[in-house]
Design a protein around this motif. Structure first.
Motif, PDB file in Angstrom:
ATOM      1  N   PRO A 158      10.629  83.511  -9.880  1.00 60.69           N
ATOM      2  CA  PRO A 158       8.350  83.261  -8.881  1.00 60.69           C
ATOM      3  C   PRO A 158       7.584  84.319 -10.097  1.00 60.69           C
ATOM      4  N   ASP A 159       9.028  85.380 -10.754  1.00 52.95           N
ATOM      5  CA  ASP A 159       7.999  86.093 -11.544  1.00 52.95           C
ATOM      6  C   ASP A 159       8.109  86.205 -12.965  1.00 52.95           C
ATOM      7  N   VAL A 160       8.887  84.726 -13.448  1.00 58.10           N
ATOM      8  CA  VAL A 160       8.369  84.319 -14.397  1.00 58.10           C
ATOM      9  C   VAL A 160       8.376  82.874 -14.980  1.00 58.10           C
ATOM     10  N   MET A 161       8.865  82.262 -14.169  1.00 59.82           N
ATOM     11  CA  MET A 161       8.054  80.537 -14.589  1.00 59.82           C
ATOM     12  C   MET A 161       7.326  80.255 -13.873  1.00 59.82           C
ATOM     13  N   THR A 162       5.982  81.087 -13.946  1.00 58.04           N
ATOM     14  CA  THR A 162       4.653  81.208 -13.146  1.00 58.04           C
ATOM     15  C   THR A 162       3.836  80.227 -13.216  1.00 58.04           C
ATOM     16  N   VAL A 163       3.562  78.858 -14.138  1.00 51.52           N
ATOM     17  CA  VAL A 163       2.547  78.270 -13.865  1.00 51.52           C
ATOM     18  C   VAL A 163       3.638  76.659 -14.372  1.00 51.52           C
ATOM     19  N   ASN A 173      23.680  73.978 -16.944  1.00 52.27           N
ATOM     20  CA  ASN A 173      22.809  74.077 -15.550  1.00 52.27           C
ATOM     21  C   ASN A 173      22.285  75.689 -16.271  1.00 52.27           C
ATOM     22  N   LYS A 174      22.892  76.631 -16.885  1.00 52.89           N
ATOM     23  CA  LYS A 174      22.675  77.998 -17.205  1.00 52.89           C
ATOM     24  C   LYS A 174      20.904  78.736 -17.564  1.00 52.89           C
ATOM     25  N   TRP A 175      20.419  77.574 -18.510  1.00 52.11           N
ATOM     26  CA  TRP A 175      19.681  77.912 -18.778  1.00 52.11           C
ATOM     27  C   TRP A 175      18.554  76.156 -18.229  1.00 52.11           C
ATOM     28  N   ILE A 176      17.275  77.112 -18.270  1.00 53.68           N
ATOM     29  CA  ILE A 176      16.191  76.262 -18.484  1.00 53.68           C
ATOM     30  C   ILE A 176      14.962  75.769 -19.425  1.00 53.68           C
ATOM     31  N   LEU A 177      15.041  74.746 -19.872  1.00 57.61           N
ATOM     32  CA  LEU A 177      13.676  74.247 -20.811  1.00 57.61           C
ATOM     33  C   LEU A 177      12.111  74.004 -20.200  1.00 57.61           C
ATOM     34  N   ASN A 178      11.659  74.869 -21.020  1.00 57.71           N
ATOM     35  CA  ASN A 178      10.490  74.685 -19.791  1.00 57.71           C
ATOM     36  C   ASN A 178       9.132  74.916 -20.740  1.00 57.71           C
ATOM     37  N   ASP A 179       7.667  74.384 -21.099  1.00 55.07           N
ATOM     38  CA  ASP A 179       6.571  74.882 -21.315  1.00 55.07           C
ATOM     39  C   ASP A 179       5.182  74.749 -20.744  1.00 55.07           C
ATOM     40  N   THR A 180       4.301  75.692 -21.516  1.00 59.67           N
ATOM     41  CA  THR A 180       3.147  75.250 -20.360  1.00 59.67           C
ATOM     42  C   THR A 180       2.023  74.849 -21.379  1.00 59.67           C
ATOM     43  N   TYR A 181       1.200  74.059 -20.202  1.00 57.61           N
ATOM     44  CA  TYR A 181       0.461  74.228 -20.994  1.00 57.61           C
ATOM     45  C   TYR A 181      -1.073  74.614 -21.837  1.00 57.61           C
ATOM     46  N   TYR A 193      14.177  79.548 -20.106  1.00 59.35           N
ATOM     47  CA  TYR A 193      14.475  80.568 -18.893  1.00 59.35           C
ATOM     48  C   TYR A 193      16.376  80.589 -18.867  1.00 59.35           C
ATOM     49  N   HIS A 194      16.850  81.970 -18.741  1.00 55.25           N
ATOM     50  CA  HIS A 194      17.878  82.275 -18.907  1.00 55.25           C
ATOM     51  C   HIS A 194      18.411  82.811 -17.249  1.00 55.25           C
ATOM     52  N   LEU A 195      19.131  81.573 -16.754  1.00 54.49           N
ATOM     53  CA  LEU A 195      19.591  81.495 -14.839  1.00 54.49           C
ATOM     54  C   LEU A 195      20.328  83.108 -14.750  1.00 54.49           C
ATOM     55  N   PRO A 196      20.994  83.165 -15.437  1.00 60.99           N
ATOM     56  CA  PRO A 196      21.890  84.491 -14.767  1.00 60.99           C
ATOM     57  C   PRO A 196      21.292  85.656 -14.928  1.00 60.99           C
ATOM     58  N   THR A 197      20.125  85.990 -16.020  1.00 61.49           N
ATOM     59  CA  THR A 197      20.080  87.004 -16.511  1.00 61.49           C
ATOM     60  C   THR A 197      18.199  87.354 -16.178  1.00 61.49           C
ATOM     61  N   GLY A 198      18.229  86.096 -15.519  1.00 58.07           N
ATOM     62  CA  GLY A 198      16.717  86.021 -15.505  1.00 58.07           C
ATOM     63  C   GLY A 198      15.552  86.504 -17.194  1.00 58.07           C
ATOM     64  N   LYS A 199      16.067  85.999 -17.330  1.00 56.76           N
ATOM     65  CA  LYS A 199      15.851  86.599 -19.725  1.00 56.76           C
ATOM     66  C   LYS A 199      14.889  85.374 -19.675  1.00 56.76           C
ATOM     67  N   ILE A 252      20.313  80.697 -29.794  1.00 54.83           N
ATOM     68  CA  ILE A 252      20.089  81.429 -29.057  1.00 54.83           C
ATOM     69  C   ILE A 252      21.432  80.703 -27.273  1.00 54.83           C
ATOM     70  N   ILE A 253      21.591  80.079 -27.531  1.00 52.78           N
ATOM     71  CA  ILE A 253      22.236  79.718 -25.985  1.00 52.78           C
ATOM     72  C   ILE A 253      23.843  80.440 -26.498  1.00 52.78           C
ATOM     73  N   SER A 254      23.991  80.424 -27.592  1.00 52.12           N
ATOM     74  CA  SER A 254      25.557  80.986 -27.976  1.00 52.12           C
ATOM     75  C   SER A 254      25.185  82.456 -28.213  1.00 52.12           C
ATOM     76  N   ASN A 255      25.249  83.448 -27.984  1.00 50.96           N
ATOM     77  CA  ASN A 255      24.528  84.434 -27.737  1.00 50.96           C
ATOM     78  C   ASN A 255      23.977  84.777 -25.932  1.00 50.96           C
ATOM     79  N   SER A 256      23.885  84.055 -25.158  1.00 49.36           N
ATOM     80  CA  SER A 256      23.613  84.758 -23.718  1.00 49.36           C
ATOM     81  C   SER A 256      25.305  84.441 -23.194  1.00 49.36           C
TER      82      SER A 256
END
Length: 256
Positions: A158-163, A173-181, A193-199, A252-256
């Motif tokens: 709720p505080d990161v993926m706000t739009v 399912n550890k990463w969400i790929l997203n974008d913005t308008y 967005y990395h779900l385990p860390t909120g990064k 990015i995903i290898s170093n998570s």
């Protein structure tokens, strides 16, 4: 679709049901690729007859959008949308109302997964769960995770993926790929967005020229390669029209 939402249908082809609010001879079709057999499995009339708390949807013009089959092929999602000037008012929407349905492969066992607001982009996380940008009375407009055929729902980041954005899960399912308008500077911003860390990890900030608006806009629509190590986006930022750009996210995903 062209009659009700320009840019999403097939322009130039007359619609024999243009003046029919909820046709019984049109809707979602299933085709057998081997035999060519086609079956109408969900009609507009079927969806319009499903009760809606805020109005009678048989009195407004229906359309379907965004079909998406579950990972195991057992069920699929579609959005039932309608113009709101004729009824079926929905306070959370912006001009049209939306319900998110799931159904089995035969178009039966219809279930209204989100009856509340303006469901937008969504993705199956797994065969039972759906992540969607939607409105819910608990937290308003957010990304939510729904469990199919239940009333279980939870907020995502709720505080990161706000739009709103075009969200998908990378393999695992550890990463969400997203974008913005486009933001106030008309930058479109794909990110991970990395779900385990909120990064949140930006993948770039791409300028959208002002002529790319409305029906002619160019969303980035980020999608990933089968191994999850590359992302491709659409963008006109370089001044040579709509192009496709490949982004390497392997490190990015290898170093998570």
């Amino acid at each position: 679709m062209t009659d009700t939402r320009p840019g999403y249908g097939y322009a130039g082809i007359p619609d024999p049901n243009k003046d029919v609010l909820a046709p019984t001879d049109a809707g979602i079709w299933r085709m057998d690729l081997r035999s060519g057999r086609q079956d109408l499995i969900v009609t507009f009339a079927d969806a319009a007859r499903v009760p809606y708390a805020n109005g009678d949807l048989t009195k407004v013009k229906s359309r379907f959008e965004h079909l998406l089959i579950s990972p195991d092929g057992a069920r699929f999602i579609f959005l039932h949308r309608w113009e709101e000037n004729g009824g079926g008012k929905n306070p959370a929407s912006g001009g049209f109302g939306t319900r998110m349905f799931t159904a089995d492969g035969d178009g039966k066992d219809l279930y209204v997964l989100d009856p509340h607001g303006k469901t937008s982009h969504f993705i199956w996380r797994d065969p039972r769960h759906v992540a969607a940008w939607a409105w819910h009375p608990s937290h308003g407009q957010k990304f939510y995770l729904y469990k199919d055929k239940t009333d279980q729902v939870e907020v995502i980041a709720p505080d990161v993926m706000t739009v709103n954005g075009h969200n998908t899960y990378l393999p695992g399912n550890k990463w969400i790929l997203n974008d913005t308008y486009p933001d106030k500077e008309r930058k479109q911003n794909p990110y991970l967005y990395h779900l385990p860390t909120g990064k949140r990890v930006p993948l770039g900030h791409f300028s959208s020229p002002p002529e790319y608006r409305g029906e002619w806009r160019c969303d980035t629509h980020p999608r990933f390669s089968p191994n999850g190590r590359f992302v491709v986006i659409d963008s006109p930022h370089a001044g040579n029209g709509r192009q496709m750009y490949l982004i390497d996210i392997g490190d990015i995903i290898s170093n998570s």
